[in-house]
Design a protein around this motif. Structure first.
Motif, short mmCIF file in Angstrom:
data_model
loop_
_atom_site.label_atom_id
_atom_site.label_comp_id
_atom_site.label_asym_id
_atom_site.label_seq_id
_atom_site.Cartn_x
_atom_site.Cartn_y
_atom_site.Cartn_z
N GLY A 74 0.82 -1.21 0.00
CA GLY A 74 0.00 0.00 0.00
C GLY A 74 0.85 1.25 0.00
N GLY A 75 2.01 1.20 0.67
CA GLY A 75 2.91 2.34 0.68
C GLY A 75 3.48 2.64 -0.69
N VAL A 76 3.87 1.59 -1.42
CA VAL A 76 4.36 1.79 -2.79
C VAL A 76 3.27 2.45 -3.64
N ALA A 77 2.03 1.95 -3.49
CA ALA A 77 0.92 2.49 -4.28
C ALA A 77 0.64 3.95 -3.92
N ILE A 78 0.64 4.28 -2.61
CA ILE A 78 0.29 5.64 -2.22
C ILE A 78 1.36 6.63 -2.64
N VAL A 79 2.63 6.20 -2.64
CA VAL A 79 3.72 7.09 -3.07
C VAL A 79 3.65 7.32 -4.58
N LEU A 80 3.37 6.27 -5.35
CA LEU A 80 3.19 6.44 -6.80
C LEU A 80 2.00 7.35 -7.07
N ASN A 81 0.98 7.24 -6.26
CA ASN A 81 -0.19 8.12 -6.36
C ASN A 81 0.21 9.58 -6.16
N TRP A 82 1.01 9.86 -5.13
CA TRP A 82 1.46 11.24 -4.87
C TRP A 82 2.33 11.76 -6.01
N LEU A 83 3.24 10.94 -6.49
CA LEU A 83 4.14 11.37 -7.58
C LEU A 83 3.35 11.76 -8.82
N LEU A 84 2.40 10.93 -9.20
CA LEU A 84 1.62 11.20 -10.41
C LEU A 84 0.69 12.40 -10.23
N LEU A 85 0.04 12.48 -9.07
CA LEU A 85 -0.89 13.59 -8.84
C LEU A 85 -0.15 14.92 -8.83
N PHE A 86 0.96 15.00 -8.11
CA PHE A 86 1.71 16.25 -8.04
C PHE A 86 2.27 16.64 -9.41
N ALA A 87 2.72 15.64 -10.17
CA ALA A 87 3.25 15.92 -11.51
C ALA A 87 2.15 16.41 -12.45
N SER A 88 0.91 15.95 -12.23
CA SER A 88 -0.18 16.35 -13.13
C SER A 88 -0.55 17.82 -12.99
N TYR A 89 -0.22 18.44 -11.85
CA TYR A 89 -0.59 19.83 -11.64
C TYR A 89 0.01 20.76 -12.70
N SER A 90 1.23 20.47 -13.14
CA SER A 90 1.90 21.36 -14.09
C SER A 90 1.41 21.17 -15.52
N HIS A 91 0.57 20.18 -15.74
CA HIS A 91 0.06 19.91 -17.09
C HIS A 91 -1.43 20.24 -17.22
N ALA A 92 -2.21 19.93 -16.18
CA ALA A 92 -3.67 20.04 -16.33
C ALA A 92 -4.30 20.96 -15.29
N THR A 93 -3.54 21.72 -14.55
CA THR A 93 -3.96 22.59 -13.45
C THR A 93 -4.41 21.76 -12.24
N ILE A 94 -4.34 22.39 -11.08
CA ILE A 94 -4.74 21.72 -9.85
C ILE A 94 -6.23 21.36 -9.90
#
Length: 299
Positions: A74-94
C-alpha cells in the motif's frame, strides 16, 4: 447531533480542507516532484512515529509479517499516487487534476470486483458510465490557463494513474481491516522514504527558510495531522457522512487554484467536473436513479 458526530464532522472537514490546499504548497515549493514527496514522507514519518509511540502502537507483535507486507504494498501504491498527482498539476492545473483524481471510487469499484468478489450493480455501472462521459468532456476542452506548461492530455492521464494507485492503496487497507491505521500510515511513508532516497539530490537541498517551511508543512500538516484527523473522523462518522464530506477536498482545491493561480475552468470543464463529483457522490452515498430501482412485485 451527538458529540461524536460533531467532532467527527469537524475532523473530516478539517482533513479535507487541508488536503485541498496541498496543490498550492507543492507548486510554491519550486522543488522536483520526487523531492517534495521524499520530504513529505520524511517529515510525515517523524510525525506519525511520535503519534504511534504515544498511542502505544510500536510494541512488538502488534503486526503480523503478512500485514506488514500488505502495508508496504500500500505504501508503494500511495507514493506512486502522490508522484503522479503532483506531476499532473503542471500539465492540467490543480482544479482539473484533482477533479479527474476523484474518479478513484470507480477504480476501487473495479478492483473490488476483481479481487474481493464484490458485486457491480446496474446503479454502480450507471454512475461509472456517467463519470466516464464527463471525463471525456473535460479531456476535449484544453484550458486557457496562461502559463501551464506541457501536454494537457498527459496531465489527465497522470491524474487517472494517481487515482488508480490510490485505489490500490485503499484495496490494501481493506485487506488490513483491524490493523491500527496510524501504523499503516507510518509504514507507508517509511516505504516512500526508502523508494525515493536514491533519486533525491541531497547535495543540493533547499537553501531558503520559506521552502523548508513549505516542505515541513506538507509532511507534518498534510500528512501526519491530516491522517490523524481523517482516521478519527472515519471512526466516528457513518459512512454516508464521511462520503459526503469528502467532496470538500476537490471543491477546496478548485477554489485554491482559482484564487492563488487564477486558473478558471471553462463552462464544459465546470459541467464535467460537477458531473464527476455528482457521480462519485451517487456511488458513495448509494443514490439510485428511479428507473434502475427494482419494481415491487404486483399482488
Amino acid at each position: 447531533m451527538s458529540g461524536d458526530i460533531k467532532r467527527g464532522t469537524a475532523e473530516m472537514t478539517a482533513a479535507m480542507l487541508i488536503s485541498g490546499t496541498i496543490g498550492w504548497f507543492v507548486v510554491m515549493s519550486g522543488q522536483p516532484v520526487s523531492g517534495v514527496v521524499f520530504w513529505r514522507c520524511l517529515f510525515g514519518a517523524l510525525t506519525l512515529l511520535a503519534i504511534c509511540g504515544a498511542l502505544g502502537l510500536l510494541r512488538p507483535g502488534i503486526l503480523t509479517l503478512r500485514a506488514f507486507g500488505i502495508a508496504v504494498f500500500g505504501g508503494v501504491a500511495i507514493v506512486l499516487n502522490w508522484l503522479l498527482l503532483f506531476a499532473s498539476y503542471s500539465h492540467a492545473t490543480i482544479s482539473i487534476a484533482t477533479t479527474v483524481y476523484n474518479t478513484q471510487p470507480f477504480m476501487l469499484l473495479m478492483l473490488g470486483a476483481l479481487f474481493l468478489g464484490e458485486k457491480i450493480t446496474a446503479t454502480k455501472l450507471f454512475w461509472l458510465a456517467l463519470s466516464f462521459a464527463a471525463m471525456m468532456a473535460i479531456v476535449q476542452v484544453k484550458p486557457h490557463t496562461g502559463g501551464v506548461a506541457g501536454d494537457y492530455g498527459l496531465g489527465i492521464l497522470m491524474a487517472l494513474g494517481a487515482a488508480f494507485f490510490y485505489a490500490l492503496a485503499a484495496l490494501a487497507a481493506k485487506w488490513l481491516k483491524g490493523t491500527p491505521p496510524h501504523l499503516i500510515a507510518l509504514i507507508q511513508v517509511a516505504t516512500g522514504m526508502l523508494m525515493l532516497a536514491p533519486m533525491t539530490d541531497f547535495s543540493h537541498p533547499p537553501t531558503d527558510v520559506g521552502t523548508w517551511a513549505i516542505l515541513v508543512t506538507v509532511g507534518v500538516v498534510h500528512t501526519g495531522l491530516m491522517y490523524v484527523l481523517l482516521y478519527g473522523a472515519i471512526q466516528r462518522l457513518p459512512t454516508h457522512l464521511t462520503g459526503a464530506l469528502s467532496f470538500l477536498y476537490p471543491i477546496a482545491a478548485i477554489l485554491v487554484d482559482r484564487l492563488a493561480f487564477g486558473h478558471a475552468l471553462q463552462p464544459m470543464q465546470i459541467a464535467g467536473a460537477a458531473i464527476i463529483l455528482i457521480a462519485a457522490a451517487g456511488m458513495n452515498l448509494g443514490w439510485s436513479p428511479r428507473w434502475l430501482r427494482p419494481r415491487a412485485l404486483e399482488s
